[in-house]
Every structure is written in structure tokens, then in C-alpha cells.
Design a protein around this motif. Structure first.
Motif, PDB file in Angstrom:
ATOM      1  N   ASP A   1       1.443   9.105  -6.089  1.00  0.00           N
ATOM      2  CA  ASP A   1       2.032  10.438  -5.918  1.00  0.00           C
ATOM      3  C   ASP A   1       2.717  10.935  -7.186  1.00  0.00           C
ATOM      4  OD1 ASP A   1       1.023  10.526  -3.359  1.00  0.00           O
ATOM      5  OD2 ASP A   1       2.946  10.104  -2.371  1.00  0.00           O
TER       6      ASP A   1
ATOM      7  N   GLN B   1       0.839  -1.205   0.000  1.00  0.00           N
ATOM      8  CA  GLN B   1       0.000   0.000   0.000  1.00  0.00           C
ATOM      9  C   GLN B   1       0.877   1.260   0.000  1.00  0.00           C
ATOM     10  OE1 GLN B   1      -2.802  -0.929  -1.112  1.00  0.00           O
ATOM     11  NE2 GLN B   1      -4.220  -0.288   0.464  1.00  0.00           N
TER      12      GLN B   1
ATOM     13  N   ARG C   1       1.254   4.021  -3.107  1.00  0.00           N
ATOM     14  CA  ARG C   1       1.044   5.453  -2.886  1.00  0.00           C
ATOM     15  C   ARG C   1       2.276   6.262  -3.309  1.00  0.00           C
ATOM     16  NH1 ARG C   1      -1.102   5.037   1.452  1.00  0.00           N
ATOM     17  NH2 ARG C   1       0.634   5.009   2.912  1.00  0.00           N
TER      18      ARG C   1
END
Length: 189
Positions: free
Chosen positions: A49, A40, A44
């Protein structure tokens, strides 16, 4: 002479299908890694991002997803291509490793030739699109019974995706009685 009596669409249908392929990719990566917290965090920091913050990277990433969409396969065995895609010794399941960044992931996507509906995200997207279009047409038909559907022309980038085209054609025939001979898809802009 063709006179359109009604135009109806689903703005962004092609994008919804592309997003379903993106969800397939994320699900695949999560499924390959037993450490849920690590994967996870990697998703991200190494995918979400960079896609949010770098337009050039986002464009390159989604170009690869569009290529996969164009080569959709009904064969679930294409998942082996996903499992084998690597950049050096790093595979998609290893995105939590140090040294992996969005460019590494894009390089791996370039090695994958096909996508299939491994987790039914694509089925849900095509069902959502077609149901919205057909429901709108049924509402119109019920409100204005004098309108008869003699044919349909499917336009837009979304209908370059064969599963979406087939599903909508089937529903146009079954629920609205549009004959197969009167279903057309524009092949260019």
C-alpha cells in the motif's frame, strides 16, 4: 564499419530483474514468519500500500533494490545479511510488529549489501528475457535466411546485470553461432 541489420530487445529487462529481487524480498519475509495470515496483512499494509500510494517512498525503496541488483552474488550465504538486518530490535521477519512501517523496511534494506537468487526468481527473469530475445532472432533468421549474425552489441541497463549478460551471450553463441570475439556490451549510455 558496423552496419546493424536488425535491432531486437526486451523493453524493461532491467525492471524485470528488479521485480525479481522484489519478489525475493517478499518471499524471504513470508518465509521468516510462521503466521502466514499476519505476514500477508503486514506485507499488504506496510509495503504494498505505501509503495502504491507514495511516489517518494516508492523511489527510495526501489533505489535500494537497484543497489542490491548491482551487487548480485552467486553466494547463497548472503542470506545471513538479510536475517541480521534490523532497525533497532526489529528484523525483517518482524514486519508484522506494531511500529514497523515502510521507512523501517527501507532502513533495513540499506543494511543489506548483496542479494543472491535464494528462490530462483532472478533465474526465471533472466531466462524469460534471454529466451524472448533469442527466439525473436531465430524467427527472423528462419524467415530471412540471407541474414547472418556476425556479432551483437548488448545495450541497455539490463546488461549491467552480469547474470543476464552472461546468459544472453551464451545463448547467442550456442543457438545463433555468434562468436565470443564478436559479442560486445556498451559500458555507458
Amino acid at each position: 564499419k558496423i552496419v546493424p541489420v536488425y535491432r531486437n530487445g526486451f523493453a524493461g529487462a532491467g525492471n524485470l530483474v528488479t521485480n525479481a529481487i522484489f519478489e525475493t524480498l517478499i518471499h524471504f519475509i513470508r518465509q521468516q514468519q510462521p503466521d502466514e495470515q499476519a505476514v500477508q496483512q503486514a506485507i499488504r499494509t506496510k509495503i504494498l500500500d505505501p509503495l502504491k500510494n507514495d511516489l517518494a517512498v516508492r523511489n527510495e525503496f526501489f533505489i535500494e533494490l537497484e543497489k542490491l541488483k548491482k551487487k548480485f552474488s552467486e553466494n547463497q550465504q548472503v542470506i545471513s545479511q538479510w536475517q541480521q538486518a534490523a532497525s533497532g530490535s526489529i528484523k525483517l521477519k518482524d514486519i508484522h510488529e506494531s511500529g514497523v512501517d515502510i521507512n523501517t523496511i527501507i532502513d533495513m534494506l540499506k543494511q543489506i549489501e548483496n542479494v543472491a537468487d535464494f528462490y530462483q526468481y532472478i533465474e526465471v527473469a533472466t531466462e524469460t528475457i534471454t529466451e524472448k530475445v533469442i527466439s525473436s532472432l531465430e524467427i527472423l533468421r528462419n524467415a530471412m535466411p540471407e541474414i547472418q549474425y556476425h556479432g551483437a552489441i548488448l545495450t541497455g541497463r539490463g546488461f549491467l546485470f552480469q547474470p543476464l549478460q552472461k546468459k544472453l551471450e551464451q545463448k547467442l553463441r550456442d543457438r545463433l553461432g555468434v562468436p565470443t570475439s564478436q559479442l560486445f556490451r556498451l559500458r555507458n549510455n
